[in-house]
Design a protein around this motif. Structure first.
Motif, PDB file in Angstrom:
ATOM      1  N   GLU A 269       9.189   6.483   4.373  1.00 39.52           N
ATOM      2  CA  GLU A 269       9.230   8.024   5.530  1.00 39.52           C
ATOM      3  C   GLU A 269      10.086   8.704   4.202  1.00 39.52           C
ATOM      4  O   GLU A 269       9.278   9.738   4.274  1.00 39.52           O
ATOM      5  CB  GLU A 269       9.162   7.339   6.709  1.00 39.52           C
TER       6      GLU A 269
ATOM      7  N   MET B 276      -3.558   6.516   1.738  1.00 44.92           N
ATOM      8  CA  MET B 276      -2.591   5.174   2.363  1.00 44.92           C
ATOM      9  C   MET B 276      -2.726   3.987   2.211  1.00 44.92           C
ATOM     10  O   MET B 276      -1.728   2.655   2.238  1.00 44.92           O
ATOM     11  CB  MET B 276      -2.354   5.793   4.134  1.00 44.92           C
ATOM     12  N   ASP B 277      -4.120   3.375   2.453  1.00 46.29           N
ATOM     13  CA  ASP B 277      -4.868   1.699   2.365  1.00 46.29           C
ATOM     14  C   ASP B 277      -4.699   1.659   1.134  1.00 46.29           C
ATOM     15  O   ASP B 277      -4.960   0.783   0.571  1.00 46.29           O
ATOM     16  CB  ASP B 277      -5.893   1.748   3.583  1.00 46.29           C
TER      17      ASP B 277
ATOM     18  N   THR C 292       0.865  -1.608  -0.011  1.00 38.63           N
ATOM     19  CA  THR C 292      -0.232   0.169  -0.033  1.00 38.63           C
ATOM     20  C   THR C 292       0.875   0.956   0.067  1.00 38.63           C
ATOM     21  O   THR C 292       1.879   1.067   0.479  1.00 38.63           O
ATOM     22  CB  THR C 292      -1.212   0.184   1.466  1.00 38.63           C
ATOM     23  N   PHE C 293       0.281   2.210  -0.005  1.00 37.12           N
ATOM     24  CA  PHE C 293       0.780   3.949  -0.196  1.00 37.12           C
ATOM     25  C   PHE C 293       1.633   3.755   1.473  1.00 37.12           C
ATOM     26  O   PHE C 293       2.607   4.332   1.499  1.00 37.12           O
ATOM     27  CB  PHE C 293       0.362   5.276  -0.526  1.00 37.12           C
ATOM     28  N   SER C 294       0.921   3.711   2.744  1.00 39.31           N
ATOM     29  CA  SER C 294       1.655   3.178   3.495  1.00 39.31           C
ATOM     30  C   SER C 294       2.251   2.664   3.897  1.00 39.31           C
ATOM     31  O   SER C 294       3.962   2.782   5.074  1.00 39.31           O
ATOM     32  CB  SER C 294       0.382   2.954   4.987  1.00 39.31           C
TER      33      SER C 294
ATOM     34  N   THR D 120       5.909  12.039  -0.494  1.00 37.49           N
ATOM     35  CA  THR D 120       4.486  12.169   0.387  1.00 37.49           C
ATOM     36  C   THR D 120       3.400  12.189  -0.083  1.00 37.49           C
ATOM     37  O   THR D 120       2.938  12.646  -0.996  1.00 37.49           O
ATOM     38  CB  THR D 120       4.415  13.587   0.659  1.00 37.49           C
ATOM     39  N   PHE D 121       2.657  11.261   0.410  1.00 37.52           N
ATOM     40  CA  PHE D 121       1.006  10.838  -0.167  1.00 37.52           C
ATOM     41  C   PHE D 121       0.048  11.391   0.900  1.00 37.52           C
ATOM     42  O   PHE D 121       0.724  11.920   1.800  1.00 37.52           O
ATOM     43  CB  PHE D 121       1.108   9.473   0.405  1.00 37.52           C
TER      44      PHE D 121
ATOM     45  N   GLU E  58      -3.216  11.321   2.532  1.00 38.42           N
ATOM     46  CA  GLU E  58      -3.944  10.553   3.756  1.00 38.42           C
ATOM     47  C   GLU E  58      -4.671   9.663   3.105  1.00 38.42           C
ATOM     48  O   GLU E  58      -4.914   8.450   3.963  1.00 38.42           O
ATOM     49  CB  GLU E  58      -4.565  11.037   5.602  1.00 38.42           C
TER      50      GLU E  58
END
Length: 141
Positions: free
Chosen positions: A39, A49-50, A33-35, A43-44, A46
């Protein structure tokens, strides 16, 4: 050289790739996933993120890669600019794949005898992806 297909989905990549793995008899060998991104990477937002940043499906010699679409410059456009082409020498396999992919989709050309030999069919599946399924005759071996 090998051709691989990369598909983009509008938030349902995981569902679609699981469906394809089932229909094609393959397995998802990589999925993040993007999460899962380090780090130090981009930056994606919120809300993504899933969603799936990358997925790889392997079914025999077939490799399909995919992700959920994330592009702030352009809107998502569901699968109208490509098709995934699957070739088989096994009629049972070709029929099973065609019938499986057509569930909930639209058949453009039924899977039937082709003038060039073998059988051929075209469809758009329930996720908006276009497919061409060919049963090759032995002259294509």
């Amino acid at each position: 050289m090998q051709a691989q297909t990369y598909l983009h989905f509008n938030g349902n990549c995981e569902e679609a790739m699981t469906f394809y793995a089932d229909v094609l008899g393959g397995e998802i060998t990589q999925q993040m996933t993007f999460s899962d991104a380090p780090e130090s990477s981009l930056t994606f937002p919120e809300e993504v993120m899933d969603l799936i940043m990358h997925s790889t499906l392997v079914a025999g010699d077939l490799v399909i890669m995919a992700s959920d679409y994330l592009n702030q410059k352009e809107e998502f456009n569901s699968g109208n600019n490509f098709a995934v082409s699957i070739n088989s020498f096994d009629e049972d396999e070709a029929v099973t794949v065609f019938n499986g992919l057509s569930e909930g989709g639209i058949i453009f050309m039924p899977f039937e005898e082709a003038f060039w030999g073998g059988k051929f069919g075209m469809l758009r599946d329930k996720y908006g992806v276009q497919w061409m399924v060919s049963l090759l005759d032995e002259s294509h071996a």
